[in-house]
Design an enzyme around this catalytic site. Structure first.
Site, PDB file in Angstrom:
ATOM      1  N   ASP A 157      63.034  31.465   0.259  1.00 49.82           N
ATOM      2  CA  ASP A 157      63.188  31.319   1.717  1.00 49.82           C
ATOM      3  C   ASP A 157      64.400  32.121   2.163  1.00 49.82           C
ATOM      4  OD1 ASP A 157      63.398  29.890   4.414  1.00 49.82           O
ATOM      5  OD2 ASP A 157      61.655  28.911   3.507  1.00 49.82           O
ATOM      6  N   HIS A 186      66.426  27.656   7.534  1.00 52.18           N
ATOM      7  CA  HIS A 186      65.072  27.222   7.157  1.00 52.18           C
ATOM      8  C   HIS A 186      65.015  26.769   5.707  1.00 52.18           C
ATOM      9  CE1 HIS A 186      60.621  27.991   6.537  1.00 52.18           C
ATOM     10  NE2 HIS A 186      60.613  27.344   7.680  1.00 52.18           N
ATOM     11  N   SER A 236      55.859  24.612   7.659  1.00 47.50           N
ATOM     12  CA  SER A 236      57.028  24.816   6.796  1.00 47.50           C
ATOM     13  C   SER A 236      57.565  23.482   6.297  1.00 47.50           C
ATOM     14  CB  SER A 236      58.135  25.538   7.559  1.00 47.50           C
ATOM     15  OG  SER A 236      57.799  26.872   7.789  1.00 47.50           O
TER      16      SER A 236
END
Lengths: 105, 704
Positions: free
Chosen positions: B112, B151, B319
């Protein structure tokens, strides 16, 4: 009869082409990816000389004019300029790099 | 075309069976260059490297999402994904799974935008990671995040936030996390490249990741270089068992038409594709769905970690759903590290909960793991069921494969609190008359526990009540193990043996394996079945058969001789040249208990005597004597010159060819008779002594 055959060939080709392009790519007008040169070291990997690209930097420019684009193309620090497209909700740009995959011997 | 003059190699990525070279080209037509490379036999793929730019691609990272981000409280009560107090059916059912494992000894790579390596609720679980963004773009080289990227830290919290009093708890709070950064944030866009993604997969593989969690998708519906790398990870990760690849199905982009389909790589058959549901069990409106979707997991308003020792409760998007399944896979591999990737995927799909608001259709070739729905795949991931099934794959029912009267069976390694319901059934494939009435085995003791004793059951030949008989034949022992809300069933095929002798008369009739008229001659060496002298020759072959056994087809013969044991199946069997010495023949039902033999007989096997060499000529002097008990009236015949009491009466000596019947009769009187041998061809013979209607055969004799 011949016309009918040609028509079917055309339809088949169209269907094939459609099946091969599942994602729709749209060019984003005026947007460019600018890749700046920052190649700075060498290494040898599996008998192949490779220049390690340690710090490539990218710049995204929106709403560029033709004149701005020409100026960038003449900038010696600029390595590559590419159009930006959008597909699957992601904007992307082709680089001046290829990925060559080979079977290990 | 000299390809090397057109390109300069600038990097290479090594896999076990692949080399990926990144080359810079100086041509206006890269596609033509790719085609030139593809003409080479060793070239599997050639394609242009692509930079992707993601801007607000997900439903996170808004100011309102971070409203709880600064206060250090425990957010467990907000974690509906872990424990949904309002709609318990729609959390991931992980609490019972934690009683078995929390993910110990499993490494999960998160590819990520990096993870906050110093986060209080993650740090203890973080292993050294890697930055594949051509190194040092933005700074950290160990997989750390670069502000304002967050994220990866969100995803890490869902998988592996520590089980403590701080913040949130992850699905696999004891699993280790390998943060791999494959993109960076330039202030407006998250920038990534195809080669970075491939290198991220390679690093995860090299760093020993058991599970790889990827909450992102790519720009195209298929990227050849990426697919080859995925294949490498699946084929060779975890020492050949395959690293588990989990991808988010992607979020629907409202700005584009027709983007609700599952995006690549989630759409690849090599990945587990995860969509999102809300806390009421409904597909999140942003969750991509359709072909390729495997399961769904909670993906809206998920509490998780935020860089800077902070937390939030509104992490939303596929996600957020993807790391739930990665965490469940970690729990599964913790209890059973021998599972292959395909097994992990199948268990996750098969144990998923069928959500009540959706109609699931039957399995097909494209959805082989049970009923499937376009919007939610096989259903909502069920951590406890998946972990329990993973553990059950390791377990088995141990015990004998055949049962005689009663046997004990055990399942080892069950967690405390697991309950086992045992039952035995008739295999469906068997064409029993009334299988519904068959109870092949009865639980004698141990029902509910991990150790059970079964005893022979019964079946009814018809539906008439009371017409029962002991069950003999194939049976399936099933153990339904229940642990919390999860259950799994183990099975074992067994054979129930008969314990009774059939009520039939049985005799053994060994005879030479030649076609003789049994009305003319008795079988040599056996004077009337099992009541004879039970002497066989080592030069002959014998057929053993049993009579009066109609309706009983499956027999097993055991021949124990001086040179070893033979076991033969059939109603009649042939034994060639038994070894000299003792031959013990046992006949039993093939499905019979070892102590339920039908008949046993012991034979003496003697060497075949030579009557003459071929061509035979001259004569042999026959001596007929009384045996030691002449009062019994039984004659004995001997070719040897060891007379005891010469027989003085009249008699006949017959020569029997075992193929052609009686050949010659010589009348005699007194103790000695000359028996002519001239003209007797080579073959096997028996001499028969006939006195006053009584007869006695010699051992088999041969001319050769």
């Amino acid at each position: 009869m011949r016309r009918i055959s040609l028509f079917f060939v055309f339809v088949l080709i169209a269907l094939f082409a459609w099946a091969q392009v599942p994602a729709t790519w749209h060019k984003v007008e005026g947007k460019y990816l600018i890749q700046h040169k920052k190649i700075n070291s060498n290494k040898i990997s599996d008998n192949i000389n490779c220049i390690t690209e340690n710090s490539v930097s990218y710049q995204i420019s929106s709403d560029m004019t033709e004149m701005e684009l020409e100026l960038l193309k003449n900038d010696t620090s600029v390595d590559f300029i590419s159009d930006v497209y959008i597909s699957n909700g992601i904007e992307y740009a082709l680089t001046n790099e290829l990925l060559i995959i080979s079977e290990k011997k | 075309m000299m390809l090397t003059s057109l390109v300069t190699c600038i990097d290479s990525i090594q896999f076990d069976s692949l080399d990926i070279y990144k080359v810079k080209f100086n041509t206006a037509d890269p596609l033509a260059l790719c085609n030139e490379f593809k003409k080479h036999q060793a070239c599997l793929s050639a394609e242009v490297n692509v930079v992707s730019l993601t801007k607000n691609s997900s439903f996170y990272n808004t100011t309102s999402d971070l409203m709880n981000a600064v206060s250090k409280i425990n957010y467990y009560n907000y974690q509906w994904n872990i424990e949904n107090s309002l709609y318990p059916l729609f959390d991931i059912n992980v609490l019972d799974a934690w009683e078995i494992s929390k993910g110990q000894n499993v490494k999960v790579a998160i590819i990520d935008d990096g993870v906050d390596l110093d986060h209080e609720d993650l740090q203890a679980n973080l292993l050294e990671g890697y930055d594949v963004t051509d190194g040092k773009i933005g700074g950290d080289t160990h997989g750390g995040y670069i502000a304002p990227s967050n994220h990866g830290t969100y995803c890490a919290g869902v998988i592996g936030a520590l089980d403590n009093d701080l913040g949130v708890v992850g699905v696999a709070p004891s699993a280790k996390i390998i943060p791999i950064r494959k993109e960076y944030f330039d202030g407006e866009y998250s920038i990534s490249k195809t080669d970075w993604i491939i290198k991220g997969l390679q690093k995860a593989y090299q760093l020993g990741a058991d599970v790889i969690s990827c909450s992102w998708h790519m720009y195209d519906s298929y990227v050849g270089a990426c697919d080859l790398a995925l294949n490498e990870v699946v084929a060779n990760g975890r020492k050949g068992k395959g690293s588990v690849l989990v991808f988010s199905s992607a979020n629907i982009n409202e700005k584009e038409n027709n983007t609700n389909h599952v995006k690549y790589p989630a759409s690849s058959i090599q990945t587990i594709s995860v969509g999102s549901i809300d806390k009421n069990g409904i597909r999140s409106d942003f969750s991509c769905y359709g072909i390729g979707l495997d399961v769904v997991a909670p993906g809206r308003s998920i509490p998780t970690t935020v860089p800077g020792d902070a937390y939030q409760t509104l992490f939303s998007g596929t996600s957020a759903a993807c790391p739930h399944v990665a965490g469940v896979a970690a729990l599964m591999l913790s209890v059973n590290p021998n599972l292959t990737y395909d097994e992990v995927r199948e268990i996750i799909c098969r144990t998923a909960v069928k959500l009540p608001d959706y109609t699931f259709v039957n399995a097909s070739s494209s959805n082989p793991y049970g009923k499937w729905n376009e919007e939610v795949g096989y259903g909502l991931v069920d951590a406890t069921a998946a972990v329990f099934s993973a553990m059950a794959k390791k377990n088995s029912i141990s015990g004998p494969s055949s049962i005689c009267r009663e046997e004990t069976y055990t399942i080892d390694g069950l967690p405390d609190g697991a309950e086992v319901q045992w039952i035995a059934t008739v295999p469906r494939r068997l064409p029993h008359e009334d299988p519904i009435f068959a109870i092949p085995l009865l639980v004698k003791e141990g029902q509910g526990t991990s150790t059970v004793t079964f005893e022979q059951g019964h079946y009814k030949g018809s539906i008439i009540i009371g017409n029962t008989k002991p069950y003999v034949g194939e049976a399936v022992i099933s153990a339904k193990i229940t642990y919390g809300s999860a259950s799994v069933t183990l099975t074992k095929d067994v054979y129930v043996q008969t314990t009774e002798h059939p009520e039939i008369a049985v005799s053994l009739y060994p005879k030479p394996d030649i076609d003789v008229d049994s009305s003319m001659i008795t079988h040599p060496g056996i004077g009337g079945g099992s009541t004879g002298n039970l002497v066989l020759s080592n030069m002959a072959s014998y057929e053993f058969s049993c009579a009066n056994l109609e309706g009983h087809e499956d027999f097993q013969w055991t021949f124990v001789a001086s040179n070893g044991t033979q076991v033969k199946d059939g109603r009649s069997v042939i034994v060639n040249h038994p070894a000299k010495g003792t031959l013990v023949v046992t006949l039993r039902h093939k499905d019979g208990c070892p102590d339920a033999a039908i008949a046993t007989e012991t034979y003496t096997v003697m060497g075949l005597r030579l009557l003459a060499t071929n061509p035979a000529s001259g004569s042999a002097e026959m001596q007929v004597v009384w045996d030691a008990t002449p009062e019994g009236g039984t004659g004995a015949m001997s070719l040897s010159a060891v007379p005891t009491i010469p027989y003085e009466g009249e008699y006949e000596i017959e020569l029997w060819d075992l193929l052609r019947g009686r050949l010659m009769v010589v009348e005699g009187e007194g103790g000695y008779t000359q028996f002519p041998l001239g003209g007797i061809p080579s073959g096997n013979y028996v001499l028969r002594l006939v006195i006053d209607g009584q007869q006695m055969d010699s051992l088999p004799l041969t001319v050769r």
